[in-house]
Design a protein around this motif. Structure first.
Motif, mmCIF file in Angstrom:
data_model
loop_
_atom_site.group_PDB
_atom_site.id
_atom_site.type_symbol
_atom_site.label_atom_id
_atom_site.label_comp_id
_atom_site.label_asym_id
_atom_site.label_seq_id
_atom_site.Cartn_x
_atom_site.Cartn_y
_atom_site.Cartn_z
ATOM 1 N N ALA A 197 -14.339 -0.638 -1.810
ATOM 2 C CA ALA A 197 -14.106 -2.818 -0.994
ATOM 3 C C ALA A 197 -12.955 -2.573 -0.456
ATOM 4 N N PHE A 198 -11.572 -2.159 -0.963
ATOM 5 C CA PHE A 198 -10.390 -2.115 0.372
ATOM 6 C C PHE A 198 -10.161 -1.049 -0.357
ATOM 7 N N VAL A 199 -8.760 -0.829 0.352
ATOM 8 C CA VAL A 199 -8.167 1.188 0.177
ATOM 9 C C VAL A 199 -6.591 0.591 0.778
ATOM 10 N N LEU A 200 -5.504 1.416 -0.866
ATOM 11 C CA LEU A 200 -4.388 0.530 -0.508
ATOM 12 C C LEU A 200 -3.260 2.147 -0.480
ATOM 13 N N PRO A 201 -2.257 2.115 0.859
ATOM 14 C CA PRO A 201 -1.735 3.491 0.090
ATOM 15 C C PRO A 201 -0.404 3.481 -0.587
ATOM 16 N N GLU A 202 -0.342 4.160 -1.358
ATOM 17 C CA GLU A 202 1.271 4.591 -2.177
ATOM 18 C C GLU A 202 1.542 5.590 -2.127
ATOM 19 N N TYR A 203 3.510 4.776 -1.840
ATOM 20 C CA TYR A 203 3.806 5.198 -1.855
ATOM 21 C C TYR A 203 4.780 5.753 -2.797
ATOM 22 N N TYR B 147 -4.662 6.756 -2.910
ATOM 23 C CA TYR B 147 -4.593 6.164 -2.709
ATOM 24 C C TYR B 147 -4.830 4.785 -3.627
ATOM 25 N N TYR B 148 -5.022 3.634 -3.586
ATOM 26 C CA TYR B 148 -6.233 2.893 -4.913
ATOM 27 C C TYR B 148 -6.898 2.347 -3.813
ATOM 28 N N ALA B 149 -7.961 2.754 -4.711
ATOM 29 C CA ALA B 149 -9.552 2.409 -3.914
ATOM 30 C C ALA B 149 -9.917 1.240 -5.086
#
Length: 294
Positions: free
Chosen positions: A161-167, A268-270
């Protein structure tokens, strides 16, 4: 003469429906938790009131008369409609509940401190939080009864539904001195939902920037990120902090960034919405906004 419905007639119709549905007085009595004689008396009273025979008696198996078949069909449709309507009303009256699954580190370090905020915004929605690293496939999540799932993955998926890159970047206790300290590299060995080599996040950092200063005393391995962070807070060495998880520790001063290298992309958080209820949608929108906010 038109028969008016009243409490007694409705009760007798319910008993007759049970007899026709279960194929006899004995099984109907078992289902209704009454005696077989009580069921028989109710059906006889109904036949007397309607002045119609509903059952053919005398055979080894129960048979309905033509009138009995018509009445059973009407009762079956009516009672089914009532039951469906009651179930729908009960679902509407009951508090909405969402089962949310997330990696243990994210659940403990990031979600728990924020779920109270969601509860204040959406008091009618109850969130059950499960910390796990199960497969993120929709079939596996549905089998586990999950409505919504957050997963930490090594590559950006296409079906979320959404993807957030994690650093991330190295973090250590405030008193950790790279020049005079002999600390360890603190590994989280299970950052992915799918199998990956031990210390895969550190492998990315080491390939890009090399080993941090002051980490020449070997390595220590953990199976959750929060254990590596606690070990770093205790002064045992340097952990590779995911930005989303360690921000509050940087703010409260229990951890600090160890060097000035730019944050490195670690994964990535998905978010996967397994069901489509309004409650799930509301939680998904809120999670997306929270995770994308600075």
């Amino acid at each position: 003469m038109t028969r008016r419905l009243d409490a007694t007639l409705l009760a007798d119709l319910w008993f007759f429906h049970a007899v026709a549905q279960y194929g006899g007085f004995r099984r109907a009595a078992e289902q209704l938790a009454v005696t077989q004689g009580a069921v028989s008396q109710r059906v006889q009273r109904l036949e007397a009131r309607l002045q119609l025979p509903l059952l053919q008696r005398g055979g080894r198996s129960l048979q309905l008369t033509a009138a009995g078949q018509q009445l059973f069909a009407a009762c079956d449709s009516g009672f089914d409609t009532v039951a469906t309507t009651l179930a729908a009303l009960q679902r509407e009256a009951a508090p909405a509940s969402v089962r949310l699954a997330a990696p243990p580190s994210l659940a403990l370090e990031w979600l728990l401190p924020r779920l109270g905020r969601f509860a204040r915004l959406q008091p009618a929605i109850s969130v059950d939080l499960l910390a796990d690293n199960q497969s993120y496939s929709p079939a596996a999540l549905r089998q586990a009864g999950i409505d919504l799932a957050l997963r930490y993955l090594p590559q950006a998926p296409q079906d979320a539904a959404f993807v957030l890159p994690e650093y991330g970047f190295p973090v250590a206790a405030p008193a950790f001195d790279p020049a005079g300290h002999s600390g360890r590299l603190l590994h989280d060995d299970a950052p992915w939902s799918t199998p990956a080599p031990a210390g895969s996040e550190w492998a990315l950092w080491l390939a890009a920037h090399g080993r941090p200063s002051g980490c020449d005393a070997g390595e220590r391995h953990f199976n959750q990120a929060q254990l590596a962070y606690r070990s770093a807070q205790a002064g045992d060495g340097v952990a590779l902090g995911r930005q989303l998880l360690v921000t509050r520790y940087l703010q409260d001063g229990s951890l600090r960034r160890l060097d000035e290298h730019p944050p490195l992309l670690l994964g990535y958080y998905a978010l996967y919405a397994v069901s489509d209820s309004e409650a799930v949608g509301a939680l998904a929108v809120w999670l997306s906004a929270e995770m994308h906010s600075p």
